[in-house]
Design a protein around this motif. Structure first.
Motif, PDB file in Angstrom:
ATOM      1  N   ASN A  99     -18.255  -4.929  -0.852  1.00 52.84           N
ATOM      2  CA  ASN A  99     -19.118  -4.913   0.335  1.00 52.84           C
ATOM      3  C   ASN A  99     -18.313  -4.663   1.613  1.00 52.84           C
ATOM      4  N   HIS A 100     -17.303  -3.765   1.481  1.00 51.18           N
ATOM      5  CA  HIS A 100     -16.510  -3.393   2.663  1.00 51.18           C
ATOM      6  C   HIS A 100     -17.081  -2.118   3.254  1.00 51.18           C
ATOM      7  N   LEU A 101     -17.131  -2.054   4.568  1.00 50.00           N
ATOM      8  CA  LEU A 101     -17.604  -0.841   5.210  1.00 50.00           C
ATOM      9  C   LEU A 101     -16.900  -0.694   6.553  1.00 50.00           C
ATOM     10  N   TYR A 102     -16.106   0.378   6.657  1.00 50.02           N
ATOM     11  CA  TYR A 102     -15.368   0.610   7.900  1.00 50.02           C
ATOM     12  C   TYR A 102     -15.677   2.015   8.375  1.00 50.02           C
ATOM     13  N   ASP A 103     -16.394   2.148   9.460  1.00 51.63           N
ATOM     14  CA  ASP A 103     -16.738   3.458   9.995  1.00 51.63           C
ATOM     15  C   ASP A 103     -17.257   4.359   8.876  1.00 51.63           C
ATOM     16  N   GLY A 104     -18.039   3.788   7.999  1.00 52.77           N
ATOM     17  CA  GLY A 104     -18.631   4.583   6.916  1.00 52.77           C
ATOM     18  C   GLY A 104     -17.791   4.643   5.652  1.00 52.77           C
ATOM     19  N   ILE A 105     -16.560   4.148   5.698  1.00 53.14           N
ATOM     20  CA  ILE A 105     -15.700   4.214   4.514  1.00 53.14           C
ATOM     21  C   ILE A 105     -15.924   2.979   3.639  1.00 53.14           C
ATOM     22  N   GLN A 106     -16.145   3.235   2.334  1.00 56.92           N
ATOM     23  CA  GLN A 106     -16.317   2.132   1.396  1.00 56.92           C
ATOM     24  C   GLN A 106     -15.129   2.064   0.443  1.00 56.92           C
ATOM     25  N   GLU A 107     -15.035   0.956  -0.304  1.00 55.47           N
ATOM     26  CA  GLU A 107     -13.926   0.814  -1.244  1.00 55.47           C
ATOM     27  C   GLU A 107     -14.448   0.356  -2.595  1.00 55.47           C
ATOM     28  N   PHE A 108     -13.883   0.947  -3.653  1.00 56.71           N
ATOM     29  CA  PHE A 108     -14.184   0.487  -5.011  1.00 56.71           C
ATOM     30  C   PHE A 108     -13.274  -0.676  -5.371  1.00 56.71           C
ATOM     31  N   ASP A 109     -13.753  -1.488  -6.302  1.00 60.44           N
ATOM     32  CA  ASP A 109     -12.943  -2.610  -6.766  1.00 60.44           C
ATOM     33  C   ASP A 109     -12.256  -2.253  -8.082  1.00 60.44           C
ATOM     34  N   ASN A 110     -11.778  -1.018  -8.199  1.00 61.04           N
ATOM     35  CA  ASN A 110     -11.184  -0.612  -9.466  1.00 61.04           C
ATOM     36  C   ASN A 110      -9.889  -1.364  -9.747  1.00 61.04           C
ATOM     37  N   PRO A 111      -9.613  -1.623 -11.032  1.00 59.96           N
ATOM     38  CA  PRO A 111      -8.358  -2.286 -11.380  1.00 59.96           C
ATOM     39  C   PRO A 111      -7.179  -1.321 -11.231  1.00 59.96           C
ATOM     40  N   LEU A 112      -5.987  -1.881 -11.237  1.00 60.85           N
ATOM     41  CA  LEU A 112      -4.791  -1.045 -11.168  1.00 60.85           C
ATOM     42  C   LEU A 112      -4.673  -0.270 -12.464  1.00 60.85           C
ATOM     43  N   PRO A 113      -4.310   1.002 -12.407  1.00 61.54           N
ATOM     44  CA  PRO A 113      -4.131   1.749 -13.659  1.00 61.54           C
ATOM     45  C   PRO A 113      -3.034   1.097 -14.504  1.00 61.54           C
ATOM     46  N   THR A 114      -3.311   0.979 -15.799  1.00 55.67           N
ATOM     47  CA  THR A 114      -2.380   0.284 -16.684  1.00 55.67           C
ATOM     48  C   THR A 114      -1.001   0.932 -16.682  1.00 55.67           C
ATOM     49  N   TRP A 115      -0.965   2.258 -16.748  1.00 58.85           N
ATOM     50  CA  TRP A 115       0.335   2.940 -16.791  1.00 58.85           C
ATOM     51  C   TRP A 115       1.122   2.689 -15.520  1.00 58.85           C
ATOM     52  N   TRP A 116       0.404   2.561 -14.416  1.00 64.15           N
ATOM     53  CA  TRP A 116       1.054   2.307 -13.132  1.00 64.15           C
ATOM     54  C   TRP A 116       1.747   0.941 -13.172  1.00 64.15           C
ATOM     55  N   VAL A 117       1.012  -0.052 -13.612  1.00 63.28           N
ATOM     56  CA  VAL A 117       1.579  -1.401 -13.695  1.00 63.28           C
ATOM     57  C   VAL A 117       2.771  -1.409 -14.651  1.00 63.28           C
ATOM     58  N   ALA A 118       2.623  -0.705 -15.773  1.00 63.53           N
ATOM     59  CA  ALA A 118       3.681  -0.713 -16.786  1.00 63.53           C
ATOM     60  C   ALA A 118       4.964  -0.092 -16.233  1.00 63.53           C
ATOM     61  N   ILE A 119       4.834   1.050 -15.598  1.00 61.61           N
ATOM     62  CA  ILE A 119       6.051   1.700 -15.082  1.00 61.61           C
ATOM     63  C   ILE A 119       6.678   0.868 -13.976  1.00 61.61           C
ATOM     64  N   PHE A 120       5.840   0.259 -13.159  1.00 66.07           N
ATOM     65  CA  PHE A 120       6.363  -0.604 -12.095  1.00 66.07           C
ATOM     66  C   PHE A 120       7.218  -1.713 -12.699  1.00 66.07           C
ATOM     67  N   TRP A 121       6.683  -2.360 -13.739  1.00 63.37           N
ATOM     68  CA  TRP A 121       7.446  -3.434 -14.386  1.00 63.37           C
ATOM     69  C   TRP A 121       8.732  -2.902 -15.002  1.00 63.37           C
ATOM     70  N   ILE A 122       8.637  -1.761 -15.654  1.00 61.56           N
ATOM     71  CA  ILE A 122       9.843  -1.210 -16.284  1.00 61.56           C
ATOM     72  C   ILE A 122      10.917  -0.932 -15.227  1.00 61.56           C
ATOM     73  N   SER A 123      10.486  -0.373 -14.096  1.00 59.88           N
ATOM     74  CA  SER A 123      11.480  -0.047 -13.060  1.00 59.88           C
ATOM     75  C   SER A 123      12.109  -1.316 -12.492  1.00 59.88           C
ATOM     76  N   ILE A 124      11.364  -2.412 -12.509  1.00 62.34           N
ATOM     77  CA  ILE A 124      11.926  -3.666 -12.000  1.00 62.34           C
ATOM     78  C   ILE A 124      12.905  -4.258 -13.013  1.00 62.34           C
ATOM     79  N   ILE A 125      12.539  -4.194 -14.280  1.00 65.73           N
ATOM     80  CA  ILE A 125      13.303  -4.905 -15.303  1.00 65.73           C
ATOM     81  C   ILE A 125      14.536  -4.130 -15.764  1.00 65.73           C
ATOM     82  N   LEU A 126      14.425  -2.801 -15.773  1.00 61.31           N
ATOM     83  CA  LEU A 126      15.484  -2.017 -16.406  1.00 61.31           C
ATOM     84  C   LEU A 126      16.812  -2.035 -15.637  1.00 61.31           C
ATOM     85  N   THR A 127      16.724  -1.956 -14.309  1.00 63.00           N
ATOM     86  CA  THR A 127      17.952  -1.765 -13.549  1.00 63.00           C
ATOM     87  C   THR A 127      18.947  -2.917 -13.656  1.00 63.00           C
TER      88      THR A 127
END
Lengths: 749, 218
Positions: free
Chosen positions: B13-41
């Motif tokens: 229920n967000h509305l800013y100058d006509g702009i709305q937002e979906f409540d979509n979850p984070l893409p799984t692959w995105w989360v996975a790569i983020f974790w890998i980049s944190i853990i691997l180094t």
């Protein structure tokens, strides 16, 4: 809840002003870029005129592109979108105008001072101290205006674009102030308070985060406003906005040292820089995903709407560059790419593709609204899009090829283990076809921008006699408002009972806590500042406090007064734009240039001059490599001693007099910064004249021209012949060293 | 955080100058790569900062030693430096090709691309300031002539390179390139046989007269 409606309007005049400045300075920046691109392929274009040489124009190009073109574009977009997202007119028209005119004056000051050789010698922060102070002041004006507008807002929660604007304003102020700290020696000359390794660290903490907080976060903010507006689609994921915003703000700051892999910077800092660069990949891509997926269901519009085409390509380039960035930050990749045109390809993918195209898309979308008429020609905008895209591709592909070619040539050995291309200029000549392709790419990009100018002018011509100023209505914020408790947990729909902790975890995961912050701008801003400052201090404190980072080398002594003056000429001519002074520990480099660089060698270098690109060879150990006369002839006409060289000619160095009267003051400022100058504190000018006479005599002895003693060339030669020679100099006995710390240096070459 | 059909594209229920937002979850692959980049180094850090021989400087030192060993072997096999050994180098094509490149990179800025002379003297004529034997040239390159701007290359180049260069300079003698600098120094008629005979006569005094190349390489 009192719902008394307030009436208000938006200030679009200031947006129109910033748009005009964006377009004008964009054309200037692209044009200067083309000129210096041609100079690299055809050095005659330097024309022997000091203020037209590559070393002075390249900072003009980068400053114009970043601070004039991108800067004005950011301000235009921020002023337009913030007012609407906050439902409030800008706080103060006077502050808006002060911001606008102040910024344009700074640009004009830069455009005059940089070609004159007035520079602090730090990349992307070249402007001298009076202009630096002006930048800080204008930035404060902007910040006050912006935050007071937030305070007056009629929209309870801050939209994601505003988060990015807040991060930009806070962080740029911190970066600018702490990197620019310097002590003036005159109105147009100052010395960085940091030296050597620490200066390099601060500079790239700044340089990298200028990319982050001047070319990334504000443009992400613009993307979050203009893209959903133009596509008329909701933003893909609010949660992704939250996560990628905070991870970006926190992680970006750490990544600066990846610009200094294999240098004298301590290895731990370089490794941290690499790690955080890799971690930065996904936070960056969060923005790209949110941008591209916002277009779901609107892709059919992309084919007919040039604005969306610009946005799609911009976001795609953003994604490409933020993948390439982490890739280049991997040490073993960087070993090949550093100092080559690969870096140039990378930044132009970002600036031309991401910043440029996002700006163009935004402008085409804004023109009909700002000028209250339809865009003059959609076809011309289409033309701009295609010719610009081809231009960028030619630019990037040719620079990739040039960078990888030269990097491999520098590193190549023959079977006997000797350098395959020992002659540096051979690796330069190989790049010439690629350099001409780049020129062509630049010309196409500029042609597109000129189409934009025409389109803007014609649209403006069709404007109404008087702009309408629609009046909007909204209730004022209720200051006693309390954020409602988040009751919407999906766990509730489940018949099973969950422990309290589960609800807390779920609330955190769904980022429901963030909604409260969005209603509290002060809290939000404080957290941004904390994220940035804490991340900075983690690297800054050890860099400055751990002594073992920069082991002392006893034989390294301060520059003599004449050498210091020569160094200032080196900085003023912008030699660092083409020559590094940092030899990495690879045999391919030590065979070519000499011993690899040690941190202790740079302790008196205010500012450091390590450079970032080797258009010419490294100069850290050029001292003693050639006779003095060689340098005289080389400066007068480089191609006389190095056929094929692309270096500009510097005839004025043989004509301009050394300003001996200025030397004492400069030595004094250096002493104030902690450089142990001993004898030179009282008789810098005499010492400088003595050393100049010696060098001039040597030049005559070698068969060169007489009467050079008072010319700048001799001071520059004094500096060049000193470079890198301290490392293996025998240490003098204690007593002598204390009495005469600098006088002995001229004897050896 | 798998994408399930239920909360996909749920509008907030967000509305800013006509702009709305979906409540979509984070893409799984995105989360996975983020974790890998944190853990691997951290593993990378532990490896490269965790032992001798793995740092950039250690690796550099190893590469220098390996190259040095290779050069030292060649030098030891060569024996003492005489006109004969240097003249022998002139028939070694690989050595001369390498030396020609060294000449371009190190010498040409003063002596010209083909040795025709520039700031430094012409190397292709019959006139020599510091001696025209290959062993003289070797000594001039090694010790330099500091007063005239000629560097002491012995400090900057490996012995093997200097030997090859000395031999190479002998090969461009008499090349007579265009735009050659006018002669400097004494005329010198190079006669290899005579020098070799002289060396042979002096040979019994060996090793006092010759240098040990391995000692000079350090």
């Amino acid at each position: 809840m009192s719902a008394q409606l307030e009436k208000f309007t938006y200030d679009d005049d200031i947006v129109r002003k910033f748009c005009l400045a964006t377009v004008i300075f964009g054309v200037v920046a692209f044009l200067v870029g083309i000129i210096i691109a041609i100079q690299l392929a055809w050095p005659e274009l330097n024309m022997g005129i000091s203020w037209l040489t590559f070393g002075r124009l390249r900072p003009l190009h980068t400053n114009a592109a970043i601070f004039a073109f991108a800067g004005n574009a950011i301000f235009a977009g921020m002023y337009y979108s913030s007012q609407r997202l906050l439902k409030a007119r800008m706080f103060s028209r006077a502050l808006s105008l002060a911001h606008f005119w102040g910024w344009q004056l700074i640009i004009v000051a830069a455009a005059v001072s940089l070609p004159l050789g007035i520079t602090s010698g730090k990349e992307y922060a070249e402007l001298e101290w009076p202009i630096d102070i002006a930048i800080a002041l204008v930035w404060v004006v902007f910040a006050v205006n912006f935050f007071c507008t937030i305070w007056k807002r009629r929209e309870r929660h801050l939209y994601v674009a505003i988060w990015f604007y807040i991060a930009t304003i806070i962080t740029v102020a911190i970066l600018h102030i702490f990197n620019s700290l310097a002590i003036p020696a005159s109105l147009f000359k100052s010395y960085s308070i940091y030296a050597g390794v620490q200066d390099a660290f601060m500079q790239w903490w700044y340089g990298h985060n200028a990319v982050a907080f001047f070319l990334t976060t504000p443009f992400l903010g613009l993307m979050y406003y203009f893209m959903p507006k133009a596509a008329n689609r909701p933003v893909f994921s609010y949660r992704l906005s939250i996560l990628h915003f905070w991870s970006l703000v926190f992680i970006y700051i750490w990544a600066g040292p990846h610009h200094l892999h294999y240098t004298a910077l301590p290895a731990w800092a370089s490794t941290l820089g690499m790690w955080f660069s890799l971690m930065l990949w996904m936070p960056s891509w969060g923005g790209m995903i949110n941008g591209l997926l916002t277009l779901r269901g609107a892709w059919h519009k992309v084919s007919e709407e040039p604005v969306l085409k610009f946005f799609v390509v911009a976001v795609t380039f953003y994604g490409m560059c933020t993948f390439e960035g982490p890739l280049l930050s991997v040490k073993s990749v960087n070993a090949l790419s550093h100092y080559t045109d690969w870096t140039i390809a990378h930044v132009h993918g970002g600036t031309l593709g991401w910043n440029g195209f996002l700006t163009f898309g935004m402008l085409y979308w804004l023109f009909p609204l700002l000028f209250q008429t339809r865009l003059w020609s959609k076809k011309l905008a289409e033309f701009h899009f295609w010719i610009g895209t081809v231009g960028i591709l030619l630019y990037i592909v040719s620079m990739w090829a040039a960078g990888i070619t030269q990097g491999l040539m520098w590193m190549a050995f023959d079977q006997t283990g000797r350098l395959l291309y020992p002659d540096f200029v051979e690796t330069t000549l190989r790049l010439m076809p690629m350099y001409w392709v780049r020129v062509l790419g630049g010309i196409l990009f500029l042609a597109g921008a000129l189409a934009l100018v025409v389109n803007m002018f014609m649209t403006w011509k069709n404007r109404p006699k008087k702009y309408e100023e629609p009046v909007y209505e909204a209730p004022a914020l209720d200051r006693s408002y309390q954020e409602p408790k988040d009751e919407s947990s999906p766990l509730k729909d489940n018949p099973a009972h969950f422990p309290k902790l589960a609800y807390k975890v779920d609330r955190f995961k769904r980022a429901a806590w963030h909604r409260r912050w969005e209603g509290l701008p002060l809290l939000f801003s404080v957290w941004v500042a904390i994220a940035v400052i804490v991340a900075s201090l983690f690297e800054i404190i050890p860099t400055f406090l751990i002594k073992s980072n920069v082991p002392t080398i006893e034989s390294v002594k301060p520059y003599t007064p004449l050498e210091l003056y020569g160094r200032d000429i080196y900085i003023a001519e912008g030699c660092y734009n083409c020559h590094s002074q940092m030899i990495r520990p690879f045999r391919a480099e030590t065979d070519r240039y000499g011993d690899y660089s040690k941190p202790g060698e740079f302790v008196y270098d205010h500012p450091f001059q390590w450079g970032s690109r080797r258009i010419g060879p490294d100069l850290q150990r050029v001292g003693g490599k050639y006779p003095d006369l060689w340098h005289v002839r080389h400066m007068r006409e480089p191609r006389e001693v190095t056929p094929g060289s692309v270096m500009p000619v510097y005839p004025w160095l043989l004509e301009k007099d050394t300003a001996y009267g200025k030397i004492q003051k400069r030595v004094d400022v250096m002493a104030m910064l902690g450089v142990p100058y001993g004898e030179a504190l009282n008789r810098a000018e005499i010492m400088a004249r003595d050393q100049a006479a010696e060098i001039a005599a040597r030049i005559v002895e070698q068969g060169g021209p007489a009467d050079l003693a008072d010319k700048e060339i001799v001071a520059l030669i004094a500096y060049l012949q000193r470079l890198g020679t301290d490392l293996n100099r025998p240490v003098e006995p204690e007593g002598d060293a204390a009495a005469e710390p600098v006088a002995s240096m001229t004897e050896e070459h | 955080m798998a994408e399930n059909g239920d909360n996909k594209d749920r509008l907030l229920n967000h509305l800013y100058d006509g702009i709305q937002e979906f409540d979509n979850p984070l893409p799984t692959w995105w989360v996975a790569i983020f974790w890998i980049s944190i853990i691997l180094t951290p593993f990378y850090i532990i490896y490269y900062h965790g032992g001798d021989g793995r740092s950039a400087i250690d690796k550099y030192n190893a590469s220098v030693l390996a190259h040095f060993d290779k050069q030292a072997e060649e030098l030891l096999a060569m024996g003492p430096i005489t006109e004969g050994t240097l003249a022998g180098f002139q028939t070694d094509e690989a050595k001369m090709a390498g030396a020609a490149q060294l000449f371009v990179s190190k010498c040409s800025s003063c002596h010209g691309m083909r040795g025709e002379g520039n700031i430094g003297p012409n190397l292709t004529d019959e006139y020599w300031i510091h001696g025209g034997r290959l062993t003289d040239i070797y000594r001039t390159i090694t010790d330099g002539v500091p007063s005239k701007g000629m560097l002491a290359w012995g400090k900057q180049m490996g012995l093997g390179d200097i030997l090859s260069l000395s031999a190479y300079v002998g090969t461009i003698r008499g090349a007579d390139p265009s735009s050659a600098k006018k002669p400097q120094g004494e005329p010198f008629n190079y006669d290899l046989d005579a020098i070799l005979a002289e060396e042979a006569a002096a040979a019994p005094q060996e090793p006092a007269e010759t240098e040990d190349p391995a000692a000079g390489a350090s």
